[in-house]
Write a protein that holds these residues in place. Structure first.
Motif, mmCIF file in Angstrom:
data_model
loop_
_atom_site.group_PDB
_atom_site.id
_atom_site.type_symbol
_atom_site.label_atom_id
_atom_site.label_comp_id
_atom_site.label_asym_id
_atom_site.label_seq_id
_atom_site.Cartn_x
_atom_site.Cartn_y
_atom_site.Cartn_z
ATOM 1 N N LEU A 54 -6.821 -3.710 6.252
ATOM 2 C CA LEU A 54 -5.901 -3.321 5.220
ATOM 3 C C LEU A 54 -5.049 -4.576 5.162
ATOM 4 O O LEU A 54 -4.454 -5.226 5.932
ATOM 5 N N ASP A 55 -4.518 -4.762 3.825
ATOM 6 C CA ASP A 55 -3.605 -6.005 3.426
ATOM 7 C C ASP A 55 -2.378 -5.377 2.897
ATOM 8 O O ASP A 55 -2.621 -4.667 1.694
ATOM 9 N N ALA A 56 -1.316 -5.376 3.405
ATOM 10 C CA ALA A 56 -0.029 -4.814 2.942
ATOM 11 C C ALA A 56 0.259 -5.507 1.448
ATOM 12 O O ALA A 56 0.817 -5.038 0.415
ATOM 13 N N ALA A 61 0.659 -4.652 -4.404
ATOM 14 C CA ALA A 61 0.287 -5.286 -5.518
ATOM 15 C C ALA A 61 -0.212 -4.486 -6.556
ATOM 16 O O ALA A 61 -0.458 -4.691 -7.787
ATOM 17 N N MET A 62 -1.294 -3.493 -6.079
ATOM 18 C CA MET A 62 -2.229 -2.768 -6.696
ATOM 19 C C MET A 62 -1.461 -2.004 -7.814
ATOM 20 O O MET A 62 -0.234 -1.459 -7.660
ATOM 21 N N ASP A 63 -2.183 -1.901 -8.928
ATOM 22 C CA ASP A 63 -1.627 -1.130 -10.119
ATOM 23 C C ASP A 63 -1.524 0.569 -9.359
ATOM 24 O O ASP A 63 -2.732 0.967 -8.933
ATOM 25 N N ALA A 64 -0.292 1.107 -9.722
ATOM 26 C CA ALA A 64 -0.178 2.233 -8.931
ATOM 27 C C ALA A 64 -1.215 3.347 -9.571
ATOM 28 O O ALA A 64 -1.715 4.357 -8.418
ATOM 29 N N SER A 83 1.037 11.489 -4.506
ATOM 30 C CA SER A 83 2.458 11.078 -3.902
ATOM 31 C C SER A 83 2.243 10.232 -2.618
ATOM 32 O O SER A 83 2.782 9.384 -2.313
ATOM 33 N N MET A 84 0.843 10.332 -1.905
ATOM 34 C CA MET A 84 0.676 9.482 -0.674
ATOM 35 C C MET A 84 0.493 8.172 -1.023
ATOM 36 O O MET A 84 0.584 7.242 -0.290
ATOM 37 N N ALA A 85 -0.313 7.942 -2.157
ATOM 38 C CA ALA A 85 -0.547 6.620 -2.865
ATOM 39 C C ALA A 85 0.799 5.869 -2.916
ATOM 40 O O ALA A 85 0.930 4.913 -2.326
ATOM 41 N N THR A 88 2.315 4.947 0.355
ATOM 42 C CA THR A 88 1.648 3.850 1.118
ATOM 43 C C THR A 88 2.134 2.462 0.471
ATOM 44 O O THR A 88 2.230 1.606 0.989
ATOM 45 N N GLN A 89 2.123 2.700 -1.041
ATOM 46 C CA GLN A 89 2.665 1.502 -1.539
ATOM 47 C C GLN A 89 4.096 1.093 -1.084
ATOM 48 O O GLN A 89 4.623 -0.060 -0.934
ATOM 49 N N GLU A 90 4.929 2.087 -0.884
ATOM 50 C CA GLU A 90 6.388 1.903 -0.846
ATOM 51 C C GLU A 90 6.589 1.383 0.919
ATOM 52 O O GLU A 90 7.299 0.467 1.006
ATOM 53 N N LEU A 91 5.458 1.856 1.753
ATOM 54 C CA LEU A 91 5.583 1.491 3.049
ATOM 55 C C LEU A 91 5.259 -0.299 3.058
ATOM 56 O O LEU A 91 5.700 -0.938 3.639
#
Length: 197
Positions: A54-56, A61-64, A83-85, A88-91
Motif C-alpha cells: 500500500l502507498d500512502a 491522492a485518490m478520488d474520495a 467513513s473508514m475510506a 484512511t485518506q486522512e491517515l
C-alpha cells in the motif's frame, strides 16, 4: 520481517508483516468490526488496487468517491466503508505531511515509548486506547521496543496478557482475547445496570 497471525489468513498476515502501512490501516479499521476482518482488509485493498504494497501517496491522492467504492467491495472492507475510506485518506495525508508517507517513520526514530504513544495518539481515528494497543502490538510482535514502551502501553503491554490484537498469535490466542473482551463487556453492562437502579 515479523510473522503475524492476526487476520488468520496467510496472504493477509503476510502483507501485515512486510507492509507497515497495511498494519497501521488494519489497526485503524479495528473498531465495530471483527478483528480478523479488519486486519484482513489491507490485503483486499491492495488486491483491488492491484498493488504489492500500500502507498500512502496513492491512497491520499485518490478520488474520495472512488476510494469509497473500493471500500464497499463486495465484500466491504468495513461495516462503515464510507467513513473508514475517509479516515484512511486522512491517515495517509498525515503520513505524507509528517513522515514522508512512510508509516514506519512513526516509530523508527522514537526515542521512548511515551513519545511513540504521543505520535500514535495524533493519528486520525486513533484514540487513547487504540494508540496503546498499537504500541503494544509493535512491541510484542514487530520488535519495536523503545525504552518504556510497556509502561506507555499500560495494561496492553503486560507480558502474557490476552487483552487485545497485540496478543493474537494464532487461533487459540484469538479465542482467549475474544473471551477477555466478552468478560469486559459483561462487566461494563453489569456496572451500568447497577448504576441505573
Amino acid at each position: 520481517m515479523p510473522t503475524l497471525r492476526i487476520a488468520q489468513d496467510a496472504a493477509a498476515d503476510e502483507l501485515l508483516g512486510r507492509d507497515p502501512l497495511a498494519l497501521l490501516i488494519g489497526m485503524l479499521l479495528d473498531q465495530q468490526f471483527p478483528m480478523e476482518r479488519a486486519f484482513g482488509a489491507p490485503r483486499l485493498l491492495a488486491d483491488r488496487l492491484a498493488v504489492d504494497v500500500l502507498d500512502a501517496g496513492q491512497l491520499a491522492a485518490m478520488d474520495a468517491a472512488q476510494l469509497v467504492r473500493v471500500f464497499q467491495g463486495p465484500p466491504a472492507l468495513h461495516r462503515y466503508p464510507g467513513s473508514m475510506a475517509g479516515r484512511t485518506q486522512e491517515l495517509c495525508r498525515m503520513l505524507l505531511d509528517r513522515y514522508d508517507g512512510r508509516a514506519e517513520r512513526l516509530w523508527a526514530d522514537a526515542p521512548d515509548g511515551a513519545t511513540l504513544l504521543e505520535r500514535l495518539n495524533e493519528l486520525p481515528g486513533f484514540g487513547a486506547q487504540k494508540a496503546k494497543i498499537f504500541l503494544a502490538l509493535l512491541g510484542k510482535q514487530v520488535g519495536v521496543t523503545p525504552p518504556g514502551w510497556r509502561e506507555a502501553a499500560g495494561d496492553y503491554g503486560l507480558e502474557g496478557s490476552r487483552r487485545s490484537v497485540a496478543d493474537i498469535t494464532g487461533p487459540e490466542s484469538l479465542a482467549e482475547v475474544r473471551a477477555f473482551k466478552q468478560e469486559q463487556k459483561q462487566a461494563a453492562k453489569a456496572g451500568r445496570e447497577a448504576a441505573g437502579k
